[in-house]
Design a protein around this motif. Structure first.
Motif, mmCIF file in Angstrom:
data_model
loop_
_atom_site.group_PDB
_atom_site.id
_atom_site.type_symbol
_atom_site.label_atom_id
_atom_site.label_comp_id
_atom_site.label_asym_id
_atom_site.label_seq_id
_atom_site.Cartn_x
_atom_site.Cartn_y
_atom_site.Cartn_z
ATOM 1 N N ASN A 188 0.834 -1.127 0.008
ATOM 2 C CA ASN A 188 -0.028 0.072 0.106
ATOM 3 C C ASN A 188 0.974 1.135 0.028
ATOM 4 O O ASN A 188 0.621 2.324 -0.820
ATOM 5 N N ALA A 189 1.801 1.381 0.817
ATOM 6 C CA ALA A 189 2.863 2.405 0.692
ATOM 7 C C ALA A 189 3.594 2.738 -0.180
ATOM 8 O O ALA A 189 3.875 3.744 -0.802
ATOM 9 N N GLN A 190 4.103 1.486 -1.027
ATOM 10 C CA GLN A 190 4.948 1.465 -2.193
ATOM 11 C C GLN A 190 4.131 2.292 -3.351
ATOM 12 O O GLN A 190 4.578 2.934 -4.022
ATOM 13 N N ARG A 191 2.727 1.436 -3.592
ATOM 14 C CA ARG A 191 2.171 2.008 -4.485
ATOM 15 C C ARG A 191 1.596 3.598 -4.311
ATOM 16 O O ARG A 191 1.868 4.022 -5.406
ATOM 17 N N ALA A 192 1.552 3.838 -3.102
ATOM 18 C CA ALA A 192 1.038 5.302 -2.876
ATOM 19 C C ALA A 192 2.135 6.264 -3.250
ATOM 20 O O ALA A 192 2.052 7.197 -3.592
ATOM 21 N N GLY A 193 3.610 5.806 -2.802
ATOM 22 C CA GLY A 193 4.589 6.630 -2.823
ATOM 23 C C GLY A 193 5.003 6.711 -4.514
ATOM 24 O O GLY A 193 5.565 7.879 -4.753
ATOM 25 N N ALA A 194 4.828 5.655 -5.216
ATOM 26 C CA ALA A 194 5.059 5.638 -6.481
ATOM 27 C C ALA A 194 4.055 6.677 -7.159
ATOM 28 O O ALA A 194 4.443 7.660 -8.208
ATOM 29 N N ILE A 195 2.933 6.775 -7.001
ATOM 30 C CA ILE A 195 1.710 7.711 -7.432
ATOM 31 C C ILE A 195 2.170 9.216 -7.173
ATOM 32 O O ILE A 195 2.228 10.166 -7.837
ATOM 33 N N VAL A 196 2.648 9.266 -5.845
ATOM 34 C CA VAL A 196 2.994 10.654 -5.361
ATOM 35 C C VAL A 196 4.140 11.186 -5.999
ATOM 36 O O VAL A 196 4.149 12.433 -6.556
ATOM 37 N N ALA A 197 5.163 10.227 -6.355
ATOM 38 C CA ALA A 197 6.228 10.709 -6.949
ATOM 39 C C ALA A 197 6.130 11.013 -8.457
ATOM 40 O O ALA A 197 6.511 11.994 -8.969
ATOM 41 N N GLN A 198 4.979 10.117 -9.116
ATOM 42 C CA GLN A 198 4.779 10.651 -10.456
ATOM 43 C C GLN A 198 4.045 12.029 -10.376
ATOM 44 O O GLN A 198 4.347 12.593 -11.559
ATOM 45 N N ARG A 199 3.050 12.198 -9.571
ATOM 46 C CA ARG A 199 2.322 13.458 -9.394
ATOM 47 C C ARG A 199 3.429 14.598 -9.168
ATOM 48 O O ARG A 199 3.316 15.857 -9.915
ATOM 49 N N ARG A 200 4.116 14.428 -8.523
ATOM 50 C CA ARG A 200 5.166 15.656 -8.207
ATOM 51 C C ARG A 200 6.156 15.916 -9.495
ATOM 52 O O ARG A 200 6.460 16.938 -9.566
ATOM 53 N N ALA A 201 6.540 14.739 -9.943
ATOM 54 C CA ALA A 201 7.491 14.864 -11.324
ATOM 55 C C ALA A 201 6.443 15.670 -12.305
ATOM 56 O O ALA A 201 7.263 16.578 -12.957
ATOM 57 N N ALA A 202 5.244 15.325 -12.412
ATOM 58 C CA ALA A 202 4.388 16.095 -13.320
ATOM 59 C C ALA A 202 4.374 17.483 -13.225
ATOM 60 O O ALA A 202 4.264 18.435 -14.166
ATOM 61 N N ARG A 203 4.053 17.803 -11.958
ATOM 62 C CA ARG A 203 4.070 19.063 -11.366
ATOM 63 C C ARG A 203 5.232 19.924 -11.582
ATOM 64 O O ARG A 203 5.391 21.120 -12.102
ATOM 65 N N ALA A 204 6.495 19.217 -11.215
ATOM 66 C CA ALA A 204 7.813 20.052 -11.590
ATOM 67 C C ALA A 204 8.099 20.105 -13.169
ATOM 68 O O ALA A 204 8.681 21.200 -13.562
ATOM 69 N N ALA A 205 7.441 19.138 -13.912
ATOM 70 C CA ALA A 205 7.716 19.396 -15.360
ATOM 71 C C ALA A 205 6.776 20.438 -15.760
ATOM 72 O O ALA A 205 7.144 21.335 -16.951
ATOM 73 N N ALA A 206 5.612 20.493 -15.345
ATOM 74 C CA ALA A 206 5.059 21.875 -15.827
ATOM 75 C C ALA A 206 5.285 23.224 -15.253
ATOM 76 O O ALA A 206 4.512 24.084 -15.614
ATOM 77 N N GLY A 207 6.119 23.098 -14.147
ATOM 78 C CA GLY A 207 6.650 24.526 -13.742
ATOM 79 C C GLY A 207 5.960 24.662 -12.573
ATOM 80 O O GLY A 207 5.849 26.071 -12.001
#
Length: 89
Positions: free
Chosen positions: A62-81
């Protein structure tokens, strides 16, 4: 009585303005300890990604799956500026 209320209101507004100004002026240090508000924001973000802190049966997955989703969302926000909460551009 009315002047005391206005004085208190003025002091509250001045205190809030000073606190917000110092918060925006401070550079972010990733190794610095997080504030309570940052920890709460992280928990909200993890819960939105599907993490349930009370699900101890499926804990590691549960924690690993959520951590991967959070990392993807943060990377997408960083790429969008879009700045992360608590960061200034």
């Amino acid at each position: 009585m009315k002047s005391v209320s206005r004085l208190m209101l003025g002091m509250i507004v001045a205190g809030c303005a000073a606190a917000s100004a110092s918060a925006f002026a401070a550079p972010t240090d990733p190794s610095a300890p997080k504030t309570r508000a940052e920890v709460r924001a992280d928990l909200i973000e993890w819960r939105a990604a599907g993490f349930d802190p009370l699900d101890w049966i499926n804990y590691p997955e549960n924690a690993q799956r959520a951590g991967a989703i959070v990392a993807q969302r943060r990377a997408a926000r960083a790429a969008a500026g879009v700045p992360m909460p608590g960061q200034s551009q």
